[in-house]
Design an enzyme around this catalytic site. Sequence first.
Site, PDB file in Angstrom:
ATOM      1  N   CYS A   1       3.157  21.452   5.688  1.00 31.21           N
ATOM      2  CA  CYS A   1       3.099  19.810   5.623  1.00 31.21           C
ATOM      3  C   CYS A   1       4.191  19.445   4.716  1.00 31.21           C
ATOM      4  O   CYS A   1       4.260  18.413   4.276  1.00 31.21           O
ATOM      5  CB  CYS A   1       1.826  19.440   5.207  1.00 31.21           C
ATOM      6  SG  CYS A   1       1.074  20.157   3.569  1.00 31.21           S
TER       7      CYS A   1
ATOM      8  N   ASP B   1      -0.679  28.470   6.339  1.00 32.74           N
ATOM      9  CA  ASP B   1      -0.960  27.118   6.383  1.00 32.74           C
ATOM     10  C   ASP B   1      -1.219  26.507   5.209  1.00 32.74           C
ATOM     11  O   ASP B   1      -2.310  26.047   4.768  1.00 32.74           O
ATOM     12  CB  ASP B   1      -1.890  26.707   7.278  1.00 32.74           C
ATOM     13  CG  ASP B   1      -2.133  25.192   7.647  1.00 32.74           C
ATOM     14  OD1 ASP B   1      -1.195  24.498   7.069  1.00 32.74           O
ATOM     15  OD2 ASP B   1      -2.990  25.013   8.211  1.00 32.74           O
TER      16      ASP B   1
ATOM     17  N   TYR C   1      -4.942  30.684   3.858  1.00 34.46           N
ATOM     18  CA  TYR C   1      -5.076  29.228   3.765  1.00 34.46           C
ATOM     19  C   TYR C   1      -6.005  28.694   5.007  1.00 34.46           C
ATOM     20  O   TYR C   1      -5.525  27.842   5.493  1.00 34.46           O
ATOM     21  CB  TYR C   1      -3.964  28.449   3.696  1.00 34.46           C
ATOM     22  CG  TYR C   1      -2.981  28.933   2.661  1.00 34.46           C
ATOM     23  CD1 TYR C   1      -2.980  28.683   1.174  1.00 34.46           C
ATOM     24  CD2 TYR C   1      -1.960  29.757   2.761  1.00 34.46           C
ATOM     25  CE1 TYR C   1      -2.277  29.166   0.235  1.00 34.46           C
ATOM     26  CE2 TYR C   1      -0.954  30.373   2.133  1.00 34.46           C
ATOM     27  CZ  TYR C   1      -0.880  29.861   0.645  1.00 34.46           C
ATOM     28  OH  TYR C   1      -0.152  30.351  -0.140  1.00 34.46           O
TER      29      TYR C   1
ATOM     30  N   GLU D   1      -9.372  31.960   2.146  1.00 31.46           N
ATOM     31  CA  GLU D   1      -9.197  30.490   1.710  1.00 31.46           C
ATOM     32  C   GLU D   1     -10.163  30.539   0.345  1.00 31.46           C
ATOM     33  O   GLU D   1     -10.832  31.279   0.063  1.00 31.46           O
ATOM     34  CB  GLU D   1      -9.947  29.766   2.738  1.00 31.46           C
ATOM     35  CG  GLU D   1     -10.663  28.603   2.197  1.00 31.46           C
ATOM     36  CD  GLU D   1      -9.746  27.622   1.940  1.00 31.46           C
ATOM     37  OE1 GLU D   1      -8.781  27.094   2.455  1.00 31.46           O
ATOM     38  OE2 GLU D   1     -10.000  26.625   0.849  1.00 31.46           O
TER      39      GLU D   1
ATOM     40  N   CYS E   1       0.970  -1.145  -0.077  1.00 30.37           N
ATOM     41  CA  CYS E   1       0.051  -0.089   0.106  1.00 30.37           C
ATOM     42  C   CYS E   1       0.715   1.287   0.086  1.00 30.37           C
ATOM     43  O   CYS E   1       1.897   1.209   0.798  1.00 30.37           O
ATOM     44  CB  CYS E   1      -0.903  -0.041   1.191  1.00 30.37           C
ATOM     45  SG  CYS E   1      -1.928   1.411   1.316  1.00 30.37           S
TER      46      CYS E   1
HETATM   47  N1  SAH Z   1      -5.579  26.145   7.988  1.00 37.08           N
HETATM   48  C1  SAH Z   1      -6.611  25.024   7.843  1.00 37.08           C
HETATM   49  C2  SAH Z   1      -6.301  24.592   6.575  1.00 37.08           C
HETATM   50  C3  SAH Z   1      -4.843  24.370   5.975  1.00 37.08           C
HETATM   51  S1  SAH Z   1      -5.055  23.160   4.348  1.00 37.08           S
HETATM   52  C4  SAH Z   1      -6.610  23.988   8.650  1.00 37.08           C
HETATM   53  O1  SAH Z   1      -5.808  23.973   9.683  1.00 37.08           O
HETATM   54  O2  SAH Z   1      -7.473  23.265   8.972  1.00 37.08           O
HETATM   55  C5  SAH Z   1      -4.684  24.288   3.135  1.00 37.08           C
HETATM   56  C6  SAH Z   1      -5.934  25.035   2.628  1.00 37.08           C
HETATM   57  O3  SAH Z   1      -5.394  25.894   1.691  1.00 37.08           O
HETATM   58  C7  SAH Z   1      -6.822  24.243   2.066  1.00 37.08           C
HETATM   59  O4  SAH Z   1      -8.320  24.513   2.852  1.00 37.08           O
HETATM   60  C8  SAH Z   1      -6.796  24.406   0.557  1.00 37.08           C
HETATM   61  O5  SAH Z   1      -8.371  24.572   0.088  1.00 37.08           O
HETATM   62  C9  SAH Z   1      -6.527  26.050   0.574  1.00 37.08           C
HETATM   63  N2  SAH Z   1      -6.015  26.476  -0.400  1.00 37.08           N
HETATM   64  C10 SAH Z   1      -5.069  26.103  -1.299  1.00 37.08           C
HETATM   65  N3  SAH Z   1      -4.730  26.806  -2.315  1.00 37.08           N
HETATM   66  C11 SAH Z   1      -5.002  28.071  -1.844  1.00 37.08           C
HETATM   67  C12 SAH Z   1      -4.600  29.338  -2.192  1.00 37.08           C
HETATM   68  N4  SAH Z   1      -3.907  29.524  -3.051  1.00 37.08           N
HETATM   69  N5  SAH Z   1      -5.332  30.530  -1.495  1.00 37.08           N
HETATM   70  C13 SAH Z   1      -5.941  30.119  -0.485  1.00 37.08           C
HETATM   71  N6  SAH Z   1      -6.328  29.047  -0.016  1.00 37.08           N
HETATM   72  C14 SAH Z   1      -5.781  27.917  -0.786  1.00 37.08           C
END
Ligand code: SAH
Length: 459
Positions: free
Chosen positions: A414, A387, A312, A333, A78
Amino acid sequence: MFKKNQTFTIEIQDIGSNGEGIGRIDGYTLFVKDAIPKDVVRIKITKANKNFGFAIIEEIISPSDDRVEPVCPVASKCGGCRIQHLSYQKQLEYKENIVKNNLERIGKAKDFVLHKIIGMDNPYFYRNKAQYPVRRGRDGQILMGFYAGRTHSVIETERCYIGTKENEKVLEIVKKHMEEYNIEPYDEVNHRGLVRHILIRKGFATGEIMVCIVINGRDFPNAENLVSKLLKIQGMADISLNVNTEKSNVILGKKIINLYGNGYITDMIGDVKFQISPLSFYQVNPVQTAKLYETALKYAGLTGEEIVWDMYCGIGTISLFLAKSAFKVNGVEVISEAIENARNNAKINGIGNVEFFVGKAEEVLPEYYEEQERSGGKGEADVIVVDPPRKGCDVRLCETIVKMQPERIVYVSCDSATLSRDVKYFEENGYRLREVQPVDMFPMTEHVETVVLIQKRHM
Ligand code: SAH
């Protein structure tokens, strides 16, 4: 020259960034699947490039002391758990090292405080979300499982040792239903068949479960009947279809057809409640998420006076976590459903000092800043939290952050390679990396989450 299918006996020296073992023959580097440092293994080369190659283990001649028997019988097939055969203690050391090396080598950062990685007491059954691809197997059976590493062949694994126990029950019910009504699994090659993926999410704090079936079509045969069967599972709170008729690798389409429930489940992190829709991002390891957010809160250094931006922001998790200690939090977001969740989440928690914007981080913040400049305002930010997904922050966002001159940047990442690239930018533009906290959000996999504090340099 090395060639495919040659075999050698080597000792593994290192681990690569995808969790593979690294060994060398006369300076030629081999990436060996499922091998770990101090294993002595007979390997077979599967692909030989000029300066490096890939190999698999034919025989473990003398296992490393850090090798353990994986609990999952399909761990090595996997693509999910690439390092389940490495002791948990060593997994943690490995991740801490990756973060440190990337920050030093790519980020060119020095003198930062690297805190010990936060591991889990029980590193199994931690994921609140699973996405199972559904395909037809060679013998005509319906396969539900996970992709093998690097390919789209499905390894049948209804029991996942990092997932929840309800996953199996959901799959069993959907599979029986598909058999009963002759519903075809999706065929990626011909772009035919109906059922592509099954998305399951559970709120660990509330016990609420969501099932979303991703289909290559608009309709699901005998859906009411499936709903009534799924409702026998305790906690089932939301059932939906997701329409994805695109010929693409992307799992979810844009359209949700609700079959049961309100279109979301509810979960809690700390004392904040969250509504989560199928299309919204939500951290997959709630136990570690609480620790991650606590660290982000600490690094934000809030006194109640600050204007904070949460870039984000997803469903507003970090925004709401910080709002109680800040003057105002603005979240940005790109997914509009997530922002809808975020606004509702503010409401159900009685939090009034937050505002959410739909759009790309690298567009919304620059536009806001330029607008403020034009109107003579200051475009203030005391703390900016980012994030981003694995690719890190867009350079336009980094530039605007530097123009806005926040005292603190809290970066949740991440992928420590893109984090390090962005840290380098901030270091070159008047900021210093101060503190680094790796958090093991994804035990048994090579992935590691990191939260860092980047502070304005005062001359
Ligand atoms: N801070 C949040 C989400 C982090 S994940 C938490 O901890 O739950 C990253 C997020 O970025 C996702 O929700 C994704 O939809 C968003 N995202 C991806 N590319 C983006 C961009 N260019 N501008 C704004 N948001 C974005």
